[in-house]
Design a protein around this motif. Structure first.
Motif, PDB file in Angstrom:
ATOM      1  N   ILE A 145      22.853  -6.345 109.858  1.00 23.76           N
ATOM      2  CA  ILE A 145      23.428  -6.721 111.330  1.00 23.76           C
ATOM      3  C   ILE A 145      24.768  -6.719 111.275  1.00 23.76           C
ATOM      4  N   VAL A 146      25.274  -6.140 112.211  1.00 24.23           N
ATOM      5  CA  VAL A 146      26.904  -6.200 112.151  1.00 24.23           C
ATOM      6  C   VAL A 146      27.059  -6.843 113.667  1.00 24.23           C
ATOM      7  N   LEU A 174      21.288  -8.955 105.712  1.00 29.22           N
ATOM      8  CA  LEU A 174      22.601  -9.406 105.530  1.00 29.22           C
ATOM      9  C   LEU A 174      22.989  -9.404 107.243  1.00 29.22           C
ATOM     10  N   VAL A 175      23.877 -10.490 107.340  1.00 27.37           N
ATOM     11  CA  VAL A 175      24.294 -10.459 108.609  1.00 27.37           C
ATOM     12  C   VAL A 175      25.956 -10.821 108.543  1.00 27.37           C
ATOM     13  N   ASP A 197      23.226 -17.479 102.130  1.00 30.19           N
ATOM     14  CA  ASP A 197      23.804 -16.327 101.312  1.00 30.19           C
ATOM     15  C   ASP A 197      23.843 -14.892 101.909  1.00 30.19           C
ATOM     16  N   ASN A 198      23.117 -14.833 103.173  1.00 33.97           N
ATOM     17  CA  ASN A 198      22.977 -13.604 103.818  1.00 33.97           C
ATOM     18  C   ASN A 198      24.003 -13.432 105.087  1.00 33.97           C
ATOM     19  N   VAL A 220      34.621 -13.522 103.678  1.00 30.79           N
ATOM     20  CA  VAL A 220      34.321 -14.914 103.100  1.00 30.79           C
ATOM     21  C   VAL A 220      32.889 -14.993 103.334  1.00 30.79           C
ATOM     22  N   GLY A 221      32.175 -14.891 101.993  1.00 31.10           N
ATOM     23  CA  GLY A 221      30.653 -15.006 101.675  1.00 31.10           C
ATOM     24  C   GLY A 221      30.210 -15.869 100.455  1.00 31.10           C
ATOM     25  N   CYS A 222      28.966 -15.582 100.012  1.00 27.74           N
ATOM     26  CA  CYS A 222      28.612 -16.348  98.831  1.00 27.74           C
ATOM     27  C   CYS A 222      29.324 -15.509  97.704  1.00 27.74           C
TER      28      CYS A 222
END
Ligand SMILES: *Cc1c(COP(=O)(O)O)cnc(C)c1O
Length: 352
Positions: A145-146, A174-175, A197-198, A220-222
């Protein structure tokens, strides 16, 4: 078309950027650039770096990413830097779309272009009648999803609680939240990355830090998502961010006072301009970005767009379903916007 071009690419519809005039005779309100110069400290840092141009830039972007991680209060292994955020988005679409992508019908024009380029199956999810985004439409959608938040070109924002709901209903998807305009008044979801983490946040220094020409973006993410992005980057261009740009970005983050001042001015000018437009009969969405999305009840957007151009003001008009009667007007200095309002008054008197 050259016969050497791969067949797969012959049918591409590339992204069409807003006009960048070669002369300075226009007031430029068409590409959401910041009307203020970058921080003077960023300019000094660039000049100092110019002496080192014989060396490659740091492939790990270490100094910049240290400062960026501290700025967001996240681990050093949770940040990524790129040549504009469009590059991060390109990596995202290339790397994380095994199940396809989902995004709104009215949103950043690059999303469908990337799907085209990388041959990704795209599910287009229409916004509501008032252009607001219903996160429920994306629950369990089983794709990446974007979401641009605030959205372009509508300026409308989704709040953090709604994004949280979206993340909870998409544990296996993933978002990606593109926060290009978040500093102009919307709620950032950066602090959710520790919990989900998604979630991948994508951001840019082009708008709120006045560094569009430097080309600096980030994610920025896991740790696992950042590792994956680095796999793509180091398979493509290890030196993706040049050394002058890294220096400009680092100095810009550290100059908090200048950042707060310029973004405050833009928010004030956005509110002032929206009020003046409403007095002239325009309706405006509740934009949380550095642009206004507006429509006049009687005069066609295309006519206003053309006449403004003749008056020396460039704005953006998208000849696209649902929004073809709207103009997207970037927020410039107060003087720019007062010039715009005067030009609009003349256009309205001529057209009615
Ligand atoms: C401007 C913009 C970007 C691209 O920014 P760059 O960092 O200059 O590549 C990304 N997403 C949205 C929604 C934008 O409007």
């Amino acid at each position: 078309m050259s016969g050497f071009l791969c067949k797969r690419l012959a049918g591409l519809n590339p992204y069409v950027p807003g006009e960048q005039p070669k002369t300075g005779k226009y007031i430029k309100l068409n590409t959401n650039e910041n009307p203020y110069p970058p921080s003077p400290k960023a300019v000094e840092a660039v000049c100092r770096q110019a002496d080192n141009l014989r060396l490659y830039s740091d492939p790990d972007c270490a100094i910049f990413l240290d400062v960026l991680a501290r700025h967001f209060g996240v681990g050093r292994d949770m940040v990524f830097a790129s040549n504009g955020s469009d590059e991060t988005l390109a990596f995202v679409f290339q790397a994380f779309t095994e199940k396809g992508a989902a995004f709104a019908d009215i949103t950043y024009g690059f999303f469908p272009v990337f799907c085209n380029l990388y041959n990704i199956d795209a599910k287009i999810v229409p916004l509501r009648e008032d252009f607001s985004l219903a996160v429920q439409d994306y629950y369990d959608i089983d794709r990446t999803i974007v979401i641009a938040n605030p959205n372009a070109p509508t300026g409308l924002a989704v709040n953090k609680n709604d994004i949280r709901g979206l993340l909870e209903h998409n544990k296996n998807n993933l978002v990606v939240v593109d926060e290009a305009y978040v500093d102009f008044g919307a709620e950032s979801c950066v602090e959710l990355v520790g919990e989900f983490d998604n979630l991948l946040i994508v951001g840019t220094f082009s708008k709120s830090y006045s560094l569009a020409g430097a080309r600096l973006g980030y994610a920025v993410g896991c740790h696992e998502l950042i590792t994956a992005l680095n796999r793509v980057k180091f398979s493509f261009n290890p030196y993706n961010v040049n050394s002058m740009t890294l220096a400009a970005g680092t100095a810009s983050i550290l100059d908090k006072e200048y950042f707060e001042y310029t973004r405050g001015e833009i928010i004030k000018t956005r509110i002032l301009t929206s009020n003046l437009l409403r007095e002239l009969g325009f309706s405006c969405t509740n934009s949380m970005a550095n642009f206004i999305f507006t429509e006049h009840p009687d005069i066609r957007a295309e006519v206003i767009f053309q006449k403004l151009r003749e008056s020396g003001v460039l704005v953006r008009w998208f000849n696209k379903k649902r929004i073809s009667n709207y103009l997207r007007i970037s927020v410039g200095t107060t003087d720019d916007m007062l010039f715009l309002i005067d030009a609009l008054k003349i256009i309205i008197s001529e057209e009615s």
